[in-house]
Design a protein around this motif. Structure first.
Motif, PDB file in Angstrom:
ATOM      1  N   LEU A  89      -2.398  -6.814  -0.316  1.00 16.33           N
ATOM      2  CA  LEU A  89      -1.672  -6.976  -1.396  1.00 16.33           C
ATOM      3  C   LEU A  89      -2.654  -7.391  -2.385  1.00 16.33           C
ATOM      4  CD1 LEU A  89       1.145  -7.368  -2.247  1.00 16.33           C
ATOM      5  CD2 LEU A  89       1.283  -9.806  -1.744  1.00 16.33           C
ATOM      6  N   GLU A  90      -3.779  -8.010  -2.301  1.00 17.39           N
ATOM      7  CA  GLU A  90      -4.657  -8.304  -3.382  1.00 17.39           C
ATOM      8  C   GLU A  90      -5.323  -7.041  -3.868  1.00 17.39           C
ATOM      9  OE1 GLU A  90      -5.659 -11.069  -4.724  1.00 17.39           O
ATOM     10  OE2 GLU A  90      -4.236 -12.038  -3.493  1.00 17.39           O
TER      11      GLU A  90
ATOM     12  N   ILE B 258       3.159  -1.062  -1.876  1.00 20.93           N
ATOM     13  CA  ILE B 258       4.035  -2.381  -1.771  1.00 20.93           C
ATOM     14  C   ILE B 258       4.926  -2.057  -0.629  1.00 20.93           C
ATOM     15  CG2 ILE B 258       5.450  -3.928  -2.971  1.00 20.93           C
ATOM     16  CD1 ILE B 258       3.686  -2.941  -5.212  1.00 20.93           C
TER      17      ILE B 258
ATOM     18  N   ASP C 263       5.514 -13.273  -3.168  1.00 21.23           N
ATOM     19  CA  ASP C 263       4.372 -12.902  -3.787  1.00 21.23           C
ATOM     20  C   ASP C 263       4.701 -11.262  -4.043  1.00 21.23           C
ATOM     21  OD1 ASP C 263       2.009 -13.172  -5.402  1.00 21.23           O
ATOM     22  OD2 ASP C 263       0.538 -13.096  -3.707  1.00 21.23           O
ATOM     23  N   ALA C 264       4.983 -10.650  -2.730  1.00 13.09           N
ATOM     24  CA  ALA C 264       5.137  -9.237  -2.901  1.00 13.09           C
ATOM     25  C   ALA C 264       5.769  -8.563  -3.718  1.00 13.09           C
ATOM     26  CB  ALA C 264       5.388  -8.748  -1.532  1.00 13.09           C
TER      27      ALA C 264
ATOM     28  N   LEU D 263      -3.173  -3.137 -10.542  1.00 15.07           N
ATOM     29  CA  LEU D 263      -2.064  -3.129 -11.422  1.00 15.07           C
ATOM     30  C   LEU D 263      -2.420  -2.953 -12.933  1.00 15.07           C
ATOM     31  CD1 LEU D 263       0.234  -6.160 -10.359  1.00 15.07           C
ATOM     32  CD2 LEU D 263       0.952  -3.751 -10.747  1.00 15.07           C
TER      33      LEU D 263
ATOM     34  N   VAL E 219      -3.660  -4.441  -4.252  1.00 12.42           N
ATOM     35  CA  VAL E 219      -2.516  -3.676  -5.066  1.00 12.42           C
ATOM     36  C   VAL E 219      -2.478  -4.503  -6.369  1.00 12.42           C
ATOM     37  CG1 VAL E 219      -0.088  -3.416  -5.341  1.00 12.42           C
ATOM     38  CG2 VAL E 219      -1.068  -3.010  -3.343  1.00 12.42           C
ATOM     39  N   LYS E 220      -2.557  -6.038  -6.277  1.00 13.71           N
ATOM     40  CA  LYS E 220      -2.459  -6.654  -7.496  1.00 13.71           C
ATOM     41  C   LYS E 220      -3.886  -6.240  -8.560  1.00 13.71           C
ATOM     42  CE  LYS E 220      -0.898 -10.821  -5.789  1.00 13.71           C
ATOM     43  NZ  LYS E 220      -1.298 -12.288  -5.235  1.00 13.71           N
TER      44      LYS E 220
ATOM     45  N   ARG F  72       6.595  -6.609 -11.074  1.00 14.60           N
ATOM     46  CA  ARG F  72       5.756  -6.406 -12.351  1.00 14.60           C
ATOM     47  C   ARG F  72       5.656  -4.918 -12.699  1.00 14.60           C
ATOM     48  NH1 ARG F  72       0.734 -10.216 -10.598  1.00 14.60           N
ATOM     49  NH2 ARG F  72      -0.237  -9.101 -12.637  1.00 14.60           N
TER      50      ARG F  72
ATOM     51  N   THR G  29       0.956   4.415 -10.294  1.00  9.23           N
ATOM     52  CA  THR G  29       1.782   3.563  -9.966  1.00  9.23           C
ATOM     53  C   THR G  29       2.634   4.162  -8.960  1.00  9.23           C
ATOM     54  OG1 THR G  29       1.597   3.070 -12.390  1.00  9.23           O
ATOM     55  CG2 THR G  29       3.518   2.130 -10.984  1.00  9.23           C
TER      56      THR G  29
ATOM     57  N   ASP H  76       7.054 -10.265  -6.493  1.00  9.95           N
ATOM     58  CA  ASP H  76       6.676 -10.874  -7.918  1.00  9.95           C
ATOM     59  C   ASP H  76       5.762  -9.318  -8.063  1.00  9.95           C
ATOM     60  OD1 ASP H  76       6.170 -12.067 -10.136  1.00  9.95           O
ATOM     61  OD2 ASP H  76       4.240 -12.330  -9.419  1.00  9.95           O
ATOM     62  N   VAL H  77       4.861  -9.009  -7.289  1.00 10.07           N
ATOM     63  CA  VAL H  77       4.032  -7.811  -7.769  1.00 10.07           C
ATOM     64  C   VAL H  77       4.949  -6.394  -8.047  1.00 10.07           C
ATOM     65  CG1 VAL H  77       2.323  -6.146  -6.742  1.00 10.07           C
ATOM     66  CG2 VAL H  77       2.069  -8.727  -6.384  1.00 10.07           C
TER      67      VAL H  77
END
Lengths: 367, 537
Positions: free
Chosen positions: B388-389, B409, B512-513, B395, B391-392, B519, B402, B515-516
């Motif tokens: 996840l980090e 994700i 968190d996921a 962004l 992927v973040k 976004r 994308t 939220d990502v």
């Protein structure tokens, strides 16, 4: 021309490699121009083909006043073989050496020419040059790599050789064969440079060896002469740059006891050595620079007193940079500036002498 | 410039014979530093010095022995004066030989070592040496290489500028500089590095680099005619003409002149370099009339060509091995890592893919493809937070990437137990691909999705998989897509393994996921089954 290491042991029975002695090798006891009595033979240059090229003798003036060094040339074999190109080349080389010695006769740090001419031995003409005789060669006086010789003594001697090169350069002459055996020492501490056989002069006609890829003894030669397509543009940079390198190499060789260029070539990949290389000099240059800047400091640090080594390393690196266009000490890169080299050697010699004296004093007080 | 697209097929849609930036020694042994002239006239050293110094040795002159040994070394002979090489000289030579290659950086033999520390040590050692003696071009170029590997682009630029200033006549340094600037997306500087070589118009290596860089950047190709004339010049070394022929062949191929292109590729294979071989292999995938002869595969260090060939054959372990070797050869390049880190069909491959991506990310920290590939590998390996980090971190870097990130994700969500977000992610990704009319990517994303559903025991997977298999030729536009073929097999394996019990997602992580995912704000409009989804294309 050949390199006469003056002051070497006389050898009347030199090996001739199976070639019968020519007239140039039978000059002992002959009076040249009725002024010079030829004594023992010192050295024989077998030439390119193993046939006799020149022989060197000790001599004395008939009036007994002066010792001299005689270099005799034999063109008989070239003449008889009908190789006119070769004959012409050797005659031109002889004439060039004679003329350049005469041209430099007023220089105080270059061995002088006393006389020249031709003598007939057994019906064959032998051309000769009579030069100033030095009792010892620099190589014999200060054997390269000999730790018994004090650093300051070496540095003073090297300073004198550098001064001699400046004299030559100021006369427009590039020596191109500076090496330990081509400096000679006189009894009054004077050191002169000798053997202008490989030299070139701005003011004299170009000698045949100017077209040769390598001039002078190859193991001391600058790197660029050993590789193809490495020509530099200007006469001064090419010829005087060669002398600057040879002087730097002489300094290195004197302390280390081995030629710098050969050591640097050992540090190169085998594919980059001159006998294997398929690259141009421009492509070898970056590797050479890396090896050069690694080898020179390491070997000098192993052999030179710490008190002078850093400055000496800088001096040698500047004189022997593998890129001829970057060689020399002048900040603007236009001159080789050997004057500064002389000054540095003088300073370092003095510093080394002081250091030596201080250490000797300490040793004495400790004893 | 390094890579803009994630999908491997798209990544490999373009290739130019841009210069390699090998280490000086590799370049030397690959013949890249040879003279451009076919014959190199070695200097003949005069023999008379051997005889003259030999006589001095016979007279007992001790130092003449040293000179004789040195002269014999220059003549390529061993010392033959009747006695041993002077002991001190032998020791000196041995000591000098120990310097061979010792001053240039060493790099670990494998990718899993502590290579960042090693590179920092290299930088420190090179800096120390350059502080003492700054006029060393190879040290500067190797320093630039170390900085590039560490992602310190500005420092690399400065170091390479020094190298070019000091050895501007060296083709190796110039081509390395061009490659570095190309890596940094600075096409004008890359072209300048090549064009300012004093022998630019008479050196096929420089001309081929110029053509390849211009072609890649879409700039006018000014030297095509000169290059074609050069190919007929017998004075040039055939190995140096090989890359020029390949560069010209690629230009012709892109212009649709396939007949001329084939002839030029055939010409380039007469004495190919590894770069040429990779180019021909790349071209052979697009034009079946281009055939790479078997003997060409013996070219040493042809890692890229082997990776491309192994990919076509679906030999993924070989792809990974070749990509690892290729990355070690060019440790700053993104291309080998993007190609290799995509290979995540087994757990072992995931470990290697993660390592590859991590290695290349240091030099390519803004590469979305690498981050995405690493996130996928990490998700499969169970490192969901790490995934996840990644992927973040990706962004907003590159809009085109994308959809892949959305799919990733989805993968992370599925693996964390959040099936709802998983479906949202994959659905959004496939929708984007469909809207972009990118059938292969949509198919591949669907297959990744199906693998996750098969893992959960979803009964509709078999139907959807059958649909894809039935329409495979249409979906891939009749092209060989080894990743899709292997992914179908992977889904089938997963189906055979049966379903796993899924633990409920960790609340904070799921938040968190989501939220990502939010976004990205994807407009998910399409509905229906996954099979019919593909039918839209």
């Amino acid at each position: 021309m050949s390199t006469p290491p003056l002051g070497t042991t006389p050898t009347s029975a030199l090996s001739t490699g199976g070639t019968p002695d020519g007239p140039a090798e039978r000059l002992e006891g002959v009076a040249l121009n009725e002024k010079w009595l030829v004594l023992e033979r010192l050295v024989r240059d077998p030439g390119d083909t193993g046939q006799s090229r020149s022989s060197c003798y000790g001599a004395v003036s008939v009036d007994g006043g002066r010792s001299a060094f005689v270099k005799a040339f034999d063109f008989r074999l070239d003449d008889r073989s009908g190789d006119t190109d070769r004959l012409e080349r050797n005659v031109r080389e002889f004439n060039h050496e004679r003329k350049i010695l005469e041209y430099c006769n007023e220089l105080s740090r270059v061995t002088r020419i006393y006389d020249s001419g031709v003598v007939v031995i057994d019906g064959e003409a032998v051309h000769f040059i009579v030069c100033e005789f030095a009792p010892r060669s620099f190589r014999r006086l200060q054997p390269p790599g000999d730790e018994a010789v004090q650093a300051h003594e070496r540095l003073y001697a090297l300073r004198k050789i550098a001064s001699a090169l400046i004299q030559l350069h100021s006369a427009g002459v590039a020596h191109q064969d500076v090496k330990p055996s081509n400096a000679v020492c006189f009894d009054d501490q004077v050191i002169k440079i000798t053997d202008l056989g490989s030299s070139s002069c701005l003011h004299l006609p170009s000698p045949p060896h100017d077209e040769d890829p390598v001039v002078g003894q190859p193991n001391y030669a600058p790197y660029e002469l050993l590789y193809p397509n490495s020509g530099t543009s200007t006469w001064q940079r090419r010829r005087f740059g060669c002398d600057a390198f040879l002087l730097g190499n002489l300094i290195f060789t004197s302390f280390v006891g081995a030629s710098m260029s050969i050591l640097v070539l050992h540090a190169l990949d085998e594919k980059l050595r001159p006998d294997e290389c398929t690259c141009t000099y421009d492509e070898v240059l970056p590797d050479l620079v890396t090896a050069h800047f690694a080898i020179v400091p390491e070997f000098l640090r192993a052999t030179v007193p710490a008190v002078v080594v850093d400055d000496l390393v800088r001096l040698v690196l500047a004189l022997t940079h593998p890129d001829p266009s970057k060689r020399g000490l002048s900040p603007d890169g236009r001159h080789l500036d050997l004057h500064r080299c002389v000054g540095t050697l003088e300073t370092l010699a003095f510093r080394a002498k002081m250091d030596h004296g201080r250490k000797a004093k300490l040793d004495r007080s400790a004893a | 410039m390094e890579e803009k697209r994630n999908w491997i097929g798209a990544l490999l849609s373009q290739r130019q014979v841009v210069p390699r930036w090998h280490s000086p020694q590799s370049a030397l042994y690959a013949g890249e530093r040879d003279s451009v002239r076919a014959t190199v006239a070695r200097k003949q050293l005069p023999e008379r010095w051997l005889a003259l110094v030999g006589e001095q040795v016979e007279r007992g002159d001790e130092y003449a022995k040293v000179e004789l040994a040195e002269l014999q070394f220059l003549h390529g002979e061993s010392f033959t004066s009747g006695s041993a090489l002077p002991a001190r000289l032998g020791a000196w030579w041995q000591r000098a030989a120990e310097h061979r290659g010792a001053h240039l950086p060493s790099r670990p033999a494998t990718l899993d070592g502590d290579w960042i520390s090693q590179e920092h040590e290299n930088v420190a050692a090179l800096r120390a040496s350059l502080t003492s003696y700054p006029n060393q071009p190879l040290m500067w170029s190797e320093l630039a290489r170390s900085h590039i590997v560490l992602g310190e682009d500005e420092k690399a630029r400065r170091a390479m500028t020094c190298a070019v200033q000091l050895a501007g006549k060296s083709a190796y340094i110039r081509r390395s500089a061009a490659r570095m600037h190309l890596h940094l997306d600075d096409v004008p500087e890359a072209l300048r590095a090549v064009r300012q070589h004093p022998n630019f118009l008479a050196d096929p290596r420089m001309l081929s680099a110029d053509l390849a860089i211009s072609s890649r950047a879409g700039q006018p190709l000014l030297q095509v005619n000169r290059g074609l004339k050069m190919l007929d010049d017998k004075n040039f070394r055939p190995t140096n003409l090989s890359e020029l022929a390949a560069a010209l062949a690629t230009i012709e191929m892109e212009a649709g002149k396939h007949k001329r292109s084939r002839a030029l590729f055939a010409r380039s294979l007469q004495f190919p370099s590894e770069n040429t071989l990779a180019q021909v292999q790349w071209a052979a995938e697009r034009d079946k009339a281009i055939i790479v002869p078997n003997e060409a595969w013996s070219i040493p260090r042809s890692f890229e060509a082997h990776a491309l060939a192994a990919r076509l054959a679906g030999k993924w372990d070989e792809v990974l091995t070749s990509c690892e070797q290729w990355l070690q050869d060019e440790p700053f390049a993104a291309r080998p890592a993007v190609l290799g880190s995509f290979v995540t069909f087994t757990e072992t491959q995931c470990v290697r893919a993660e390592c590859l991506a991590t290695h290349a990310l240091a030099a390519n920290s803004s590469s979305v493809s690498l981050r995405n590939n690493r996130a996928v590998a990490r998700a499969y390996l169970g490192d969901l937070h790490g995934a996840l980090e990644d992927v973040k971190a990706s962004l907003g870097c590159d809009g085109r990437n994308t959809p892949y990130l959305l799919a990733t994700i989805g993968l992370i969500a599925y693996r964390s137990g959040d099936t709802e977000l998983g479906e949202l992610g994959y659905r959004a990704a496939v929708t984007r691909f469909v809207n972009d009319k990118d059938a292969p990517s949509a198919t591949l994303a669907t297959l990744f999705w199906l693998r996750e559903l098969a893992r959960l025991g979803d009964p509709s997977v078999e139907t959807d998989l059958a649909y894809i298999k039935r329409n495979l030729m249409r979906l891939t536009a009749n092209r060989s897509e080894p990743e899709i073929t292997s992914m179908i097999e992977a889904v089938e394996v997963k189906l055979a393994q049966g379903s796993l019990a899924i633990a409920p997602p960790e609340a904070a992580f799921a938040e968190d996921a989501r939220d990502v995912f939010q976004r990205f704000n994807p407009p998910v409009s399409a509905t229906g089954s996954r099979g019919r989804f593909l039918d839209l294309i």
